[in-house]
Design an enzyme around this catalytic site. Structure first.
Site, PDB file in Angstrom:
ATOM      1  N   ASP A  12       0.855  -1.183   0.000  1.00 15.14           N
ATOM      2  CA  ASP A  12       0.000   0.000   0.000  1.00 15.14           C
ATOM      3  C   ASP A  12       0.894   1.236   0.000  1.00 15.14           C
ATOM      4  O   ASP A  12       2.085   1.160   0.296  1.00 15.14           O
ATOM      5  CB  ASP A  12      -0.899   0.010   1.249  1.00 15.14           C
ATOM      6  CG  ASP A  12      -1.806   1.241   1.282  1.00 15.14           C
ATOM      7  OD1 ASP A  12      -2.384   1.576   0.228  1.00 15.14           O
ATOM      8  OD2 ASP A  12      -1.917   1.887   2.331  1.00 15.14           O
ATOM      9  N   SER A  13       0.304   2.366  -0.314  1.00 16.85           N
ATOM     10  CA  SER A  13       1.059   3.615  -0.261  1.00 16.85           C
ATOM     11  C   SER A  13       1.447   3.965   1.182  1.00 16.85           C
ATOM     12  O   SER A  13       2.355   4.753   1.395  1.00 16.85           O
ATOM     13  CB  SER A  13       0.206   4.740  -0.845  1.00 16.85           C
ATOM     14  OG  SER A  13      -1.053   4.766  -0.200  1.00 16.85           O
ATOM     15  N   CYS A  75      -3.838  -1.054  -2.150  1.00 16.08           N
ATOM     16  CA  CYS A  75      -4.162   0.357  -2.392  1.00 16.08           C
ATOM     17  C   CYS A  75      -5.150   0.497  -3.553  1.00 16.08           C
ATOM     18  O   CYS A  75      -4.906  -0.007  -4.656  1.00 16.08           O
ATOM     19  CB  CYS A  75      -2.865   1.077  -2.735  1.00 16.08           C
ATOM     20  SG  CYS A  75      -3.045   2.820  -3.036  1.00 16.08           S
ATOM     21  N   GLU A 154      -5.032   9.211   9.083  1.00 14.52           N
ATOM     22  CA  GLU A 154      -3.607   9.198   9.447  1.00 14.52           C
ATOM     23  C   GLU A 154      -3.404   9.892  10.798  1.00 14.52           C
ATOM     24  O   GLU A 154      -2.546   9.532  11.580  1.00 14.52           O
ATOM     25  CB  GLU A 154      -2.770   9.931   8.375  1.00 14.52           C
ATOM     26  CG  GLU A 154      -2.728   9.238   7.032  1.00 14.52           C
ATOM     27  CD  GLU A 154      -1.746   8.078   6.959  1.00 14.52           C
ATOM     28  OE1 GLU A 154      -0.758   8.081   7.710  1.00 14.52           O
ATOM     29  OE2 GLU A 154      -1.984   7.155   6.150  1.00 14.52           O
ATOM     30  N   CYS A 186     -11.242   3.154  -0.754  1.00 14.56           N
ATOM     31  CA  CYS A 186      -9.931   3.632  -0.323  1.00 14.56           C
ATOM     32  C   CYS A 186      -9.572   2.852   0.938  1.00 14.56           C
ATOM     33  O   CYS A 186     -10.439   2.623   1.798  1.00 14.56           O
ATOM     34  CB  CYS A 186      -9.992   5.133  -0.034  1.00 14.56           C
ATOM     35  SG  CYS A 186      -8.493   5.786   0.709  1.00 14.56           S
ATOM     36  N   HIS A 188      -8.202   3.592   3.574  1.00 16.64           N
ATOM     37  CA  HIS A 188      -8.386   4.260   4.862  1.00 16.64           C
ATOM     38  C   HIS A 188      -9.836   4.316   5.330  1.00 16.64           C
ATOM     39  O   HIS A 188     -10.107   4.478   6.504  1.00 16.64           O
ATOM     40  CB  HIS A 188      -7.853   5.689   4.802  1.00 16.64           C
ATOM     41  CG  HIS A 188      -6.364   5.788   4.739  1.00 16.64           C
ATOM     42  ND1 HIS A 188      -5.622   5.188   3.757  1.00 16.64           N
ATOM     43  CD2 HIS A 188      -5.481   6.417   5.550  1.00 16.64           C
ATOM     44  CE1 HIS A 188      -4.348   5.456   3.955  1.00 16.64           C
ATOM     45  NE2 HIS A 188      -4.227   6.200   5.039  1.00 16.64           N
TER      46      HIS A 188
HETATM   47  N1  DGL Z   1      -4.008   3.797  -0.178  1.00 12.28           N
HETATM   48  C1  DGL Z   1      -4.716   4.841  -0.878  1.00 12.28           C
HETATM   49  C2  DGL Z   1      -5.967   4.265  -1.521  1.00 12.28           C
HETATM   50  O1  DGL Z   1      -6.476   3.230  -1.130  1.00 12.28           O
HETATM   51  C3  DGL Z   1      -5.073   5.977   0.055  1.00 12.28           C
HETATM   52  C4  DGL Z   1      -3.889   6.777   0.513  1.00 12.28           C
HETATM   53  C5  DGL Z   1      -3.163   7.464  -0.614  1.00 12.28           C
HETATM   54  O2  DGL Z   1      -3.703   8.396  -1.227  1.00 12.28           O
HETATM   55  O3  DGL Z   1      -2.033   7.052  -0.879  1.00 12.28           O
HETATM   56  O4  DGL Z   1      -6.433   4.830  -2.471  1.00 12.28           O
END
Ligand code: DGL
Length: 266
Positions: A12-13, A75, A154, A186, A188
């Site tokens: 993931d990011s 992600c 976050e 997403c 999050h």
């Molecule tokens: N992990 C990203 C997503 O699921 C969210 C966080 C980001 O923008 O990197 O889209």
């Protein structure tokens, strides 16, 4: 030959992909898991598709060097922009989060009107729209970017007045679309489930993490690489920035200790 004992790579990011790791761990307790969070470069959701693609390949190359047998793109932004390129390049199965979420949404809606919330990059890509209408072209899909939700999570502000106010501002117009199903598109957003449900009222929320974990299990079985055996499963975490914040927020979210974590250079 893939060794069934090889780990599953999850990337993931940043920290949000732990929502997917948690579900994968829940339904696949015997699998070793290696997680990579590109915390030095999060968020991806505000970047161009070309940049996200480049970052994705760098993360993937790192995980391939760890000998993974299957890659989970936790992600949504990466899944929306780079999944097919990664699937074309890698010699192992690659599972993204969009298709499983789309399938669950189509199964859930009665009125054929589905809302999607996600990052700007995910919504701009129309990946959910394409995945949903390819399953059933009568579906109406309403996309909405909610960029402030990521920093809110976050920061750990997942409930209370501020979360509720931001939720109301973004989701108010979505409420008027007459949808009965909303995809949390997403990583999050499952952490904001309580607030989102409160703001949206009586609507089914689709958590892509749960659906993706089910798909991972199916793909492991389908490829004959499901791990059996008695050895306790291992977990290793990698981040590209200092681990402290990741550990603090991650442990709170997973409700257990993150034992093994290291900072890596991609
Ligand atoms: N992990 C990203 C997503 O699921 C969210 C966080 C980001 O923008 O990197 O889209």
């Amino acid at each position: 030959m893939t060794n069934t004992d090889n780990p599953i790579g999850i990337f993931d990011s940043g920290i949000g992909g732990l929502t997917v790791l948690k579900e994968v761990r829940r339904i696949l307790p015997a699998e070793d898991l290696i997680y990579l969070g590109d915390t030095a470069r999060v968020p991806y959701g505000i970047r161009s598709p070309e940049t996200v693609l480049r970052y994705s390949f760098e993360c993937t190359e790192f995980l391939m060097r760890q000998g993974i047998k299957l890659l989970v793109i936790a992600c949504n932004t990466v899944s929306a922009t780079s999944l097919s390129a990664l699937q074309a390049e890698l010699p192992i199965p690659v599972v993204g989060v969009i298709e499983p979420g789309a399938r669950a949404a189509v199964n859930s809606t009665k009125c054929k009107r589905i809302g999607i919330i996600g990052t700007e990059a995910t919504i701009k890509s129309s990946a959910y729209l394409k995945a949903i209408t390819s399953l059933d072209h009568d579906m109406e899909v309403f996309g909405l970017a909610c960029p402030l939700f990521v920093p809110l999570v976050e920061e750990g502000w997942t409930e209370g007045a501020i979360a509720r106010m931001i939720g109301e501002k973004y989701l108010g117009p979505m409420r008027d679309k007459g949808t009965d199903t909303l995809v949390l598109g997403c990583t999050h957003y499952p952490l904001l489930k309580g607030m989102i449900q409160e703001v949206m009222g009586n609507i089914a929320l689709i958590d892509s993490a749960v659906e993706t974990a089910k798909t991972v299990a199916e793909v492991l079985v389908g490829n004959g690489i499901l791990r059996r055996g008695e050895r306790p499963a291992a977990e290793m975490f990698h981040v590209t920035d200092s681990p402290e914040k990741f550990v603090a927020v991650g442990e709170r979210f997973l409700q257990r200790k993150i034992e093994r974590i290291e900072r890596v250079k991609l």
